[in-house]
Design a protein around this motif. Structure first.
Motif, PDB file in Angstrom:
ATOM      1  N   LEU A 179      36.886  30.990  44.266  1.00 33.13           N
ATOM      2  CA  LEU A 179      37.400  30.420  43.020  1.00 33.13           C
ATOM      3  C   LEU A 179      36.441  30.688  41.858  1.00 33.13           C
ATOM      4  O   LEU A 179      36.865  31.029  40.755  1.00 33.13           O
ATOM      5  N   GLN A 180      35.156  30.553  42.120  1.00 35.93           N
ATOM      6  CA  GLN A 180      34.164  30.731  41.064  1.00 35.93           C
ATOM      7  C   GLN A 180      33.989  32.203  40.695  1.00 35.93           C
ATOM      8  O   GLN A 180      33.768  32.541  39.522  1.00 35.93           O
ATOM      9  N   THR A 181      34.093  33.089  41.681  1.00 38.53           N
ATOM     10  CA  THR A 181      33.782  34.506  41.468  1.00 38.53           C
ATOM     11  C   THR A 181      34.993  35.332  41.065  1.00 38.53           C
ATOM     12  O   THR A 181      34.908  36.199  40.180  1.00 38.53           O
ATOM     13  N   TYR A 182      36.142  35.065  41.699  1.00 35.91           N
ATOM     14  CA  TYR A 182      37.310  35.919  41.505  1.00 35.91           C
ATOM     15  C   TYR A 182      38.511  35.214  40.884  1.00 35.91           C
ATOM     16  O   TYR A 182      39.389  35.852  40.316  1.00 35.91           O
ATOM     17  N   GLY A 183      38.576  33.895  41.036  1.00 34.75           N
ATOM     18  CA  GLY A 183      39.739  33.175  40.529  1.00 34.75           C
ATOM     19  C   GLY A 183      40.614  32.638  41.648  1.00 34.75           C
ATOM     20  O   GLY A 183      40.241  32.643  42.827  1.00 34.75           O
ATOM     21  N   HIS A 184      41.790  32.177  41.268  1.00 29.60           N
ATOM     22  CA  HIS A 184      42.679  31.518  42.232  1.00 29.60           C
ATOM     23  C   HIS A 184      43.344  32.546  43.150  1.00 29.60           C
ATOM     24  O   HIS A 184      43.748  33.628  42.698  1.00 29.60           O
ATOM     25  N   PRO A 185      43.478  32.231  44.453  1.00 30.37           N
ATOM     26  CA  PRO A 185      44.064  33.194  45.401  1.00 30.37           C
ATOM     27  C   PRO A 185      45.548  33.481  45.203  1.00 30.37           C
ATOM     28  O   PRO A 185      46.081  34.361  45.876  1.00 30.37           O
ATOM     29  N   SER A 186      46.194  32.793  44.297  1.00 32.25           N
ATOM     30  CA  SER A 186      47.567  33.181  43.947  1.00 32.25           C
ATOM     31  C   SER A 186      47.541  34.393  43.011  1.00 32.25           C
ATOM     32  O   SER A 186      48.508  35.162  42.945  1.00 32.25           O
ATOM     33  N   GLU A 187      46.420  34.568  42.313  1.00 28.55           N
ATOM     34  CA  GLU A 187      46.284  35.659  41.337  1.00 28.55           C
ATOM     35  C   GLU A 187      45.345  36.767  41.812  1.00 28.55           C
ATOM     36  O   GLU A 187      45.517  37.933  41.449  1.00 28.55           O
ATOM     37  N   PHE A 188      44.343  36.388  42.590  1.00 24.36           N
ATOM     38  CA  PHE A 188      43.385  37.364  43.123  1.00 24.36           C
ATOM     39  C   PHE A 188      43.180  37.031  44.595  1.00 24.36           C
ATOM     40  O   PHE A 188      42.398  36.160  44.950  1.00 24.36           O
ATOM     41  N   GLY A 189      43.920  37.728  45.435  1.00 24.66           N
ATOM     42  CA  GLY A 189      43.856  37.449  46.867  1.00 24.66           C
ATOM     43  C   GLY A 189      43.008  38.468  47.605  1.00 24.66           C
ATOM     44  O   GLY A 189      42.293  39.271  47.001  1.00 24.66           O
ATOM     45  N   PHE A 190      43.130  38.447  48.920  1.00 22.27           N
ATOM     46  CA  PHE A 190      42.304  39.370  49.692  1.00 22.27           C
ATOM     47  C   PHE A 190      42.691  40.825  49.435  1.00 22.27           C
ATOM     48  O   PHE A 190      41.837  41.715  49.476  1.00 22.27           O
ATOM     49  N   LYS A 191      43.956  41.060  49.154  1.00 23.63           N
ATOM     50  CA  LYS A 191      44.361  42.441  48.841  1.00 23.63           C
ATOM     51  C   LYS A 191      43.532  42.998  47.689  1.00 23.63           C
ATOM     52  O   LYS A 191      43.223  44.186  47.635  1.00 23.63           O
ATOM     53  N   ASP A 192      43.150  42.113  46.767  1.00 16.50           N
ATOM     54  CA  ASP A 192      42.354  42.533  45.621  1.00 16.50           C
ATOM     55  C   ASP A 192      40.873  42.707  45.977  1.00 16.50           C
ATOM     56  O   ASP A 192      40.174  43.491  45.332  1.00 16.50           O
ATOM     57  N   ILE A 193      40.422  41.998  47.004  1.00 18.58           N
ATOM     58  CA  ILE A 193      39.079  42.244  47.538  1.00 18.58           C
ATOM     59  C   ILE A 193      39.023  43.660  48.105  1.00 18.58           C
ATOM     60  O   ILE A 193      38.028  44.387  47.937  1.00 18.58           O
ATOM     61  N   ILE A 194      40.096  44.063  48.774  1.00 18.35           N
ATOM     62  CA  ILE A 194      40.172  45.435  49.309  1.00 18.35           C
ATOM     63  C   ILE A 194      39.999  46.443  48.177  1.00 18.35           C
ATOM     64  O   ILE A 194      39.243  47.423  48.295  1.00 18.35           O
ATOM     65  N   ASN A 195      40.690  46.220  47.082  1.00 18.92           N
ATOM     66  CA  ASN A 195      40.619  47.133  45.940  1.00 18.92           C
ATOM     67  C   ASN A 195      39.212  47.176  45.331  1.00 18.92           C
ATOM     68  O   ASN A 195      38.799  48.189  44.767  1.00 18.92           O
ATOM     69  N   ALA A 196      38.469  46.057  45.473  1.00 22.80           N
ATOM     70  CA  ALA A 196      37.114  45.987  44.910  1.00 22.80           C
ATOM     71  C   ALA A 196      36.084  46.686  45.788  1.00 22.80           C
ATOM     72  O   ALA A 196      34.950  46.923  45.350  1.00 22.80           O
TER      73      ALA A 196
END
Length: 550
Positions: A106-123
């Motif tokens: 929550l502090q680093t990436y935001g809410h998991p409805s908007e930035f989920g694990f799929k977006d961690i993959i992209n990072a």
């Protein structure tokens, strides 16, 4: 009736019986040859393969391997080894190792409805990944085989998968990580293995379909419920989140679940056929998805049988299963086992995390290695790479020490076999519990209660008390016997096992030779025991090895 036949390039006259006779044997020979060819091409079933399986000598001789348990879950700096699951959970229950995942996310990436694990993959870009350098480094520091993570519980493939779009070639690093590791490993003349942890993703991913129960995002679904259409204009356009997280739970019919299992088999058949691993490990106590897992394992063994004329590969599971080698997670064997096995350990939580202190230092890694080898096992050490693909400095220092020790003392490790008993000392005799202070990492509280008798998660760690000064382990190679002193201190070391009248029948010792100093060691052998004089140890010592001449 007579006919002309061609015999050795010339025509001659033959009667009808001769023609029929020759034709009969020609057809018979053709049928026999065809049947032999078909028999040679026919693949054996898993049960047929298991019935003839013996662990290959290369694995038994290797003793020490390096594992790169690396993937997109390495990107977050905190949150434990199950970050992808725990980032969606306000309460991780008994799995305390993941308690930082949600607040950190929550502090680093935001809410998991908007930035989920799929977006961690992209990072995850793996921008400094150099497989050749990593393998050369591992080999220099004593590793005899390399293992790489093919997928984790996060259901993301690190190879060029034709059957699964969520893979490291299509997104994230946009590199075939497994191919890079495989090519670099074989270029160094080493054996290569892969691990698959994809056996539980359907249940493991259930939190991704949830929502906050209170606060500003109350009842807003997490990104597990997004559809392919939601990706228009996003980086993941054209990809369906359901292919990563699995179908929405309420839509999971038996038919859909069976298709997922079949897809797993197709993906992993491609894995073993394309990359030809020498080792395959399923993170479970039996074959992933039952017969599907058996089919993949059988394919790997059949490939080995065809290419090498024998089963030269290793299938690893966490429980004893015919045809496989047993793996022990974060622990070791309590006994000297009759069959080969492997211990696996890591520095923090499998994926590199900065919020946890190191579970291991050079001392504990060497202790785990010596323990395993003395009990007929191997040690697989995970190097937790940074997300960009480099080795963290604090781990590199430790690995260098282990490598230096092996350069001097490897004679007592590589190519050895266990002796009649694995060791002597207070813990062997049951006079002390050396692991009572050890840590449990990446495990729930229920595991802690079982630790004293279990083998999984019974590892020695930086929190474990030091071994007593009389703690020794034994290995042998040919006619040579080795005494590995776990915590050497100045003074007299008494080993009852080497008494002339001991039931183990050690025989008369002629000479003891210390490998690190290349000097003779004084000893006195009586009917009851052997007393060894240990000279001054400068400061804190790592295990020392004595070569025994009988």
């Amino acid at each position: 009736m007579r006919v002309l036949i061609l015999d050795n390039g010339n025509f001659k006259i033959a009667d009808q019986k001769t023609v029929v006779f020759n034709l009969f044997f020609t057809i018979l020979f053709f049928l026999l040859f065809t049947n032999v060819t078909i028999a040679q091409e026919k693949e054996l079933s898993w049960d047929e393969l298991a019935s003839q399986y013996e662990c290959p000598d290369w694995f038994r001789d290797a003793k020490f391997g390096i594992w790169f348990h690396w993937g997109p879950q390495s990107v977050p700096e905190q949150g434990g080894g199950w970050y992808a699951r725990h980032m969606y959970m306000k309460d991780v229950g008994r799995q305390k190792f993941g308690k930082m995942a949600n607040p950190y996310h929550l502090q680093t990436y935001g809410h998991p409805s908007e930035f989920g694990f799929k977006d961690i993959i992209n990072a995850w870009k793996a921008e400094k990944f150099d497989a050749e350098a990593l393998i050369k480094y591992s080999k220099k520091n004593g590793a005899k085989y390399i293992v790489a993570l093919a997928n984790h519980h996060d259901h993301f493939d690190l190879f060029n998968s034709s059957h699964h779009p969520w893979n490291a070639v299509n997104m994230g690093p946009k590199k075939d990580i497994i191919k890079a590791f495989a090519d670099a490993t074989r270029a160094e003349g080493m054996k290569f293995g892969v691990t698959s942890h994809d056996n539980r993703f359907l249940n493991w991913w259930l939190p991704a379909f949830g929502a906050d129960e209170s606060g500003a995002y109350k009842d807003v679904p997490y990104d597990g419920r997004l559809t392919k259409e939601d990706g228009k204009g996003k980086w993941w356009e054209g990809y369906d989140p359901a292919d990563l997280y699995g179908p929405i739970p309420e839509n999971r019919t038996p038919e859909i679940v069976e298709k997922i299992k079949q897809n797993w088999e197709e993906r992993h058949l491609e894995l073993v056929n394309k990359y030809k691993p020498d080792i395959l490990y399923y993170d479970g106590f039996n074959f992933t998805y039952g017969e599907h897992g058996k089919a993949v394992s059988a394919k790997m063994y059949n490939n080995s049988l065809k290419e090498k004329g024998k089963i030269d590969a290793v299938m690893l599971l966490k429980a004893p299963v015919p045809g496989t080698v047993t793996e022990v997670e974060s622990g070791g064997s309590n006994t000297l086992r009759a069959t080969p096995w492997q211990s696996e350990i890591t520095f923090t939580d499998w994926f590199y995390k900065k919020d946890r202190h190191l579970t291991h230092n050079a001392r504990t890694i060497l202790e785990m290695l010596i323990e395993a080898v003395s009990k007929n096992g191997n040690l697989l050490l995970n190097i937790e790479l940074n997300p960009e693909g480099t080795i963290p400095p604090e781990q590199e220092v430790i690995i260098n020490i282990v490598g230096d020790w092996l350069k001097v003392n490897g004679e007592a490790i590589y190519g050895t076999r266990p002796w009649k008993v694995y060791g002597d000392g207070k813990s062997v005799r049951g006079e002390s519990e050396t692991t009572s202070g050890g840590e449990i990492r990446n495990a729930g509280d229920d595991i802690v209660e079982k630790k004293k008798t279990a083998e999984h998660y019974n590892q020695r760690t930086t929190a474990s008390p030091e071994y007593a000064s009389d703690e020794v382990r034994f290995t042998k190679k040919g006619n040579n016997l080795y005494i590995l002193i776990m915590n050497p201190t100045k003074g007299e070391l008494i080993i009852p096992t080497f008494g002339l009248k001991n039931e183990m029948g050690p025989g008369k010792l002629k000479k003891l030779y210390r490998l690190d100093t290349k000097t003779k060691v004084k000893f006195v052998q009586t009917d009851e025991h052997t007393t060894i004089t240990i000279p001054t140890i400068n400061g804190r010592s790592y295990p020392i090895v004595l070569k025994v001449f009988l």
